[in-house]
Design a protein around this motif. Structure first.
Motif, PDB file in Angstrom:
ATOM      1  N   SER A  22       0.841  -1.211   0.000  1.00  0.00           N
ATOM      2  CA  SER A  22       0.000   0.000   0.000  1.00  0.00           C
ATOM      3  C   SER A  22       0.875   1.260   0.000  1.00  0.00           C
ATOM      4  CB  SER A  22      -0.957  -0.004   1.193  1.00  0.00           C
ATOM      5  OG  SER A  22      -0.245   0.243   2.385  1.00  0.00           O
ATOM      6  N   HIS A  23       2.161   1.095   0.313  1.00  0.00           N
ATOM      7  CA  HIS A  23       3.093   2.235   0.253  1.00  0.00           C
ATOM      8  C   HIS A  23       3.979   2.153  -0.995  1.00  0.00           C
ATOM      9  CE1 HIS A  23       2.401   4.149   4.223  1.00  0.00           C
ATOM     10  NE2 HIS A  23       1.886   2.965   4.481  1.00  0.00           N
ATOM     11  N   GLY A  24       3.611   1.308  -1.925  1.00  0.00           N
ATOM     12  CA  GLY A  24       4.334   1.250  -3.201  1.00  0.00           C
ATOM     13  C   GLY A  24       5.617   0.445  -3.162  1.00  0.00           C
ATOM     14  N   VAL A  25       5.848  -0.328  -2.092  1.00  0.00           N
ATOM     15  CA  VAL A  25       7.081  -1.134  -2.005  1.00  0.00           C
ATOM     16  C   VAL A  25       6.859  -2.460  -2.734  1.00  0.00           C
ATOM     17  CG1 VAL A  25       8.676  -2.295  -0.418  1.00  0.00           C
ATOM     18  CG2 VAL A  25       7.618  -0.112   0.244  1.00  0.00           C
ATOM     19  N   PRO A  26       7.747  -2.847  -3.638  1.00  0.00           N
ATOM     20  CA  PRO A  26       7.590  -4.158  -4.294  1.00  0.00           C
ATOM     21  C   PRO A  26       7.834  -5.288  -3.278  1.00  0.00           C
ATOM     22  CG  PRO A  26       9.232  -2.783  -5.436  1.00  0.00           C
ATOM     23  CD  PRO A  26       8.909  -2.101  -4.145  1.00  0.00           C
ATOM     24  N   VAL A  27       6.916  -6.253  -3.248  1.00  0.00           N
ATOM     25  CA  VAL A  27       7.003  -7.344  -2.269  1.00  0.00           C
ATOM     26  C   VAL A  27       6.778  -8.684  -2.959  1.00  0.00           C
ATOM     27  CG1 VAL A  27       6.124  -8.274  -0.087  1.00  0.00           C
ATOM     28  CG2 VAL A  27       5.948  -5.820  -0.522  1.00  0.00           C
TER      29      VAL A  27
END
Ligand SMILES: Cc1cc2nc3c(=O)[nH]c(=O)nc-3n(C[C@H](O)[C@H](O)[C@H](O)COP(=O)(O)OP(=O)(O)OC[C@H]3O[C@@H](n4cnc5c(N)ncnc54)[C@H](O)[C@@H]3O)c2cc1C
Length: 438
Positions: A22-27
Motif C-alpha cells: 500500500s506504500h508502493g514497495v515491491p514485495v
C-alpha cells in the motif's frame, strides 16, 4: 525500488506484505503451498480477530467478512468450579472469527490483485540464503513450525519449557448458536479452559470449540486421546466434558446431532509458548527478520497470537518504510531497533496470555465476581479481555482491580442499549434451527 521478500503467506506475512504494497514497495511472498491447498485442508486453528486487528484490516481493505451477521457482540465468562460465577459482557467493538481456510487464501488473492508477487516455494535454510541476496530484506513469517531454529529462544522472556495446555479445536454440529452472536469462555480451575464461539466458515456460520486442557487433569484426556482413532468415542468424551465443565454451552447441545462438523474440521496438539530473537545473521553476511509466531508463539488461551502477529507486522512495516525512505541499510542496527518496536507491540499479548495460564489471584476473582453481579462491570471486563494492555492494568494489583470496578460503575459509562444487539442471519441462513437463547 528495493524489494522485500516475505517467507510465509500466513496472517503476519500477508498483513506485512499488504501494508508495504500500500506504500508502493515491491514485495514477493514465498508460500509453502498454493492457497487452494489451504482452502481444502485441515482446520488450522479457530482464530478471533479483535478490534485493533479489525481496524488494521479495514486500513488494508481486507475486511471481507465483517458485519452484523458475523460480528461477535458479547462475551460470556463462566468460572465453573467450587465457586461458580457467570457474566455476559457486551463488546463495544466486536470481534470476529473467520476460518483461516477462507481468510488466508483470500488475503493472498488480494495481495496478488494489488501487484504483489506470490511464489509457491517451500523455503529451507539454503534457499533463504539465496533469497536474501535477491531482496533488500527477507522477513521470515513461517509460523510456529517453520524455520524457527534460526532465531534463538530468549529464556528470560520464555517462562515455559513444555506445553502449558493440550489443545483440541473443532467446528461443531448439534450446538445451537446464541442470539445475539457471542462467545463463551469457561474457566475451570484445575482443568483448563473451554472456549465456544461462532465462526464464519465455508459452510456458513457454525459453532466452534477450543479445549485448553491442563496436562494431568481429567480434561487432559481430550488432548491425549486421538480424535481420529475413534471419532464417536471421542465425541462422547467431549460431550461429557461440556456437561461437567461448560454447562452454559452444554445446555444448547442436542446430543443426538452433536459432533465434529466434517472430517477435516478438527485439530489436536500441543506446543510450548516461546519468545525468540526477531532477527538472525546468515552465513553470507545478510540479516533476516522474524515476525508473527516465528518471533513469538503464544498459547491460544487468550486469543492473542494472530492479533499480536498483525500488530507486529505493522510495527515492522513502519521500520522498513522508515529505512527505505532514509536509504538506511537493513543491518544489525536496523534489526535491533525493529525488534524493540515489534516486542513493544506484542509484549502485552504475551504477558496477558501467560497471566491467563496461571490460577487467578483473589483480586482477579473479585473483579469477576463484581462482573457477575453488575452489567456495567461485566461489559467493562468483556471489552478489556480482548485488549491486553487494558486487562493487564486492571488485573495488576488489588488496588488497580478496585479502581477498575469503580470506573465501570461510574454513571458516566452508559451501558449499551439492548437494540445494539441483534441477530442478523447470513444470506440463505436458516434462522429456525437456532433457537433464540438469551
Ligand atoms: C487452536 C488455535 C486457536 C487459536 N486462536 C487464536 C485466536 O483466537 N486469536 C489469535 O489471535 N490467535 C489465535 N491462534 C494463534 C494464531 O493461529 C497464530 O498466532 C497466527 O496464525 C500466527 O500467524 P503467522 O503468520 O505467524 O503464522 P501462520 O498463520 O501459521 O502462517 C505461517 C505460514 O507460513 C507457511 N510456511 C511454513 N513454513 C514455510 C516454509 N518453510 N516456506 C514457506 N512457507 C512456509 C505456512 O504454510 C503458513 O502459510 C490460535 C492458534 C491455534 C492453534
Amino acid at each position: 525500488m528495493a524489494s522485500i521478500g516475505i517467507v510465509g503467506a500466513g496472517t503476519s506475512g500477508l498483513h506485512l506484505g499488504l501494508k508495504l504494497l500500500s506504500h508502493g514497495v515491491p514485495v514477493t511472498v514465498y508460500a509453502e503451498q498454493d492457497p487452494e491447498k489451504l482452502r481444502a485442508g485441515r482446520l488450522p486453528n479457530t482464530v478471533a480477530h479483535h478490534s485493533p486487528t479489525r481496524a488494521r484490516e479495514r486500513e488494508l481493505d481486507v475486511d471481507h467478512w465483517g458485519g452484523p451477521h458475523a460480528d461477535i457482540q458479547y462475551m460470556g465468562i463462566h468460572v465453573n468450579g467450587p465457586q461458580s460465577l457467570s457474566m455476559r459482557g457486551r463488546l463495544e467493538k466486536p470481534s470476529i472469527f473467520v476460518d483461516y481456510r477462507l481468510y488466508q487464501p483470500k488475503l493472498a488473492e488480494d495481495f496478488v490483485a494489488r501487484g504483489g508477487r506470490l511464489e509457491v516455494l517451500p523455503v529451507d535454510g539454503a534457499v533463504l540464503e539465496g533469497l536474501s541476496l535477491k531482496h533488500a530484506l527477507v522477513v521470515v513469517a513461517t509460523g510456529r513450525n517453520g524455520l524457527t531454529s534460526l532465531f534463538p529462544r530468549i529464556p528470560e522472556l520464555s517462562p515455559h519449557t513444555k506445553p502449558a495446555r493440550l489443545l483440541f479445536a473443532a467446528l461443531l454440529k448439534g450446538v445451537q448458536m446464541q442470539d445475539p452472536l457471542g462467545m463463551n469462555a469457561h474457566l475451570v480451575p484445575g482443568q483448563g479452559e473451554i472456549f465456544e464461539a461462532q465462526i464464519v466458515s465455508r459452510q456458513g456460520r457454525v459453532p466452534s470449540i477450543l479445549i485448553e486442557a491442563l496436562p494431568g487433569s481429567d480434561m487432559a484426556v481430550l488432548g491425549t486421546r486421538r480424535y481420529d482413532e475413534d471419532p464417536r468415542a471421542y465425541e462422547a468424551l467431549l460431550l461429557d466434558a461440556l456437561r461437567r465443565f461448560a454447562p452454559a454451552t452444554y445446555e444448547r447441545v442436542n446430543p443426538a446431532e452433536f459432533g465434529v462438523l466434517s472430517p477435516m474440521d478438527w485439530l489436536q496438539g500441543a506446543f510450548t509458548p516461546v519468545v525468540r530473537r526477531a532477527w538472525a545473521p546468515l552465513s553470507n553476511g545478510r540479516f533476516v527478520m522474524a515476525v508473527g509466531d516465528t518471533h513469538v508463539t503464544n498459547d491460544p488461551v487468550a486469543g492473542q497470537g494472530a492479533n499480536a502477529a498483525s500488530a507486529s507486522a505493522f510495527a515492522l512495516a513502519a521500520r522498513i518504510l522508515d529505512a527505505l525512505g532514509r536509504e538506511r541499510p537493513f543491518d544489525e542496527a536496523f534489526c535491533r531497533a525493529a525488534e524493540e518496536k515489534m516486542w513493544a507491540a506484542v509484549a502485552p499479548a504475551t504477558n496477558w496470555t501467560n497471566t491467563l495460564l496461571q490460577p487467578p489471584p483473589p483480586h482477579v476473582v473479585d473483579v469477576l465476581a463484581a462482573g457477575s453481579q453488575e452489567q456495567r462491570v461485566a461489559d467493562g471486563i468483556a471489552n478489556a479481555f480482548m485488549l491486553p494492555e487494558n486487562i493487564l492494568s486492571a488485573f495488576a494489583s488489588p488496588e488497580s482491580a478496585a479502581a477498575f470496578i469503580a470506573q465501570q460503575r461510574s454513571p458516566a459509562r452508559e451501558p449499551l442499549p439492548p437494540e445494539a444487539l441483534a441477530w442478523h442471519p447470513l444470506p440463505g441462513e436458516a434462522v429456525a434451527p437456532m433457537a433464540r437463547v438469551r
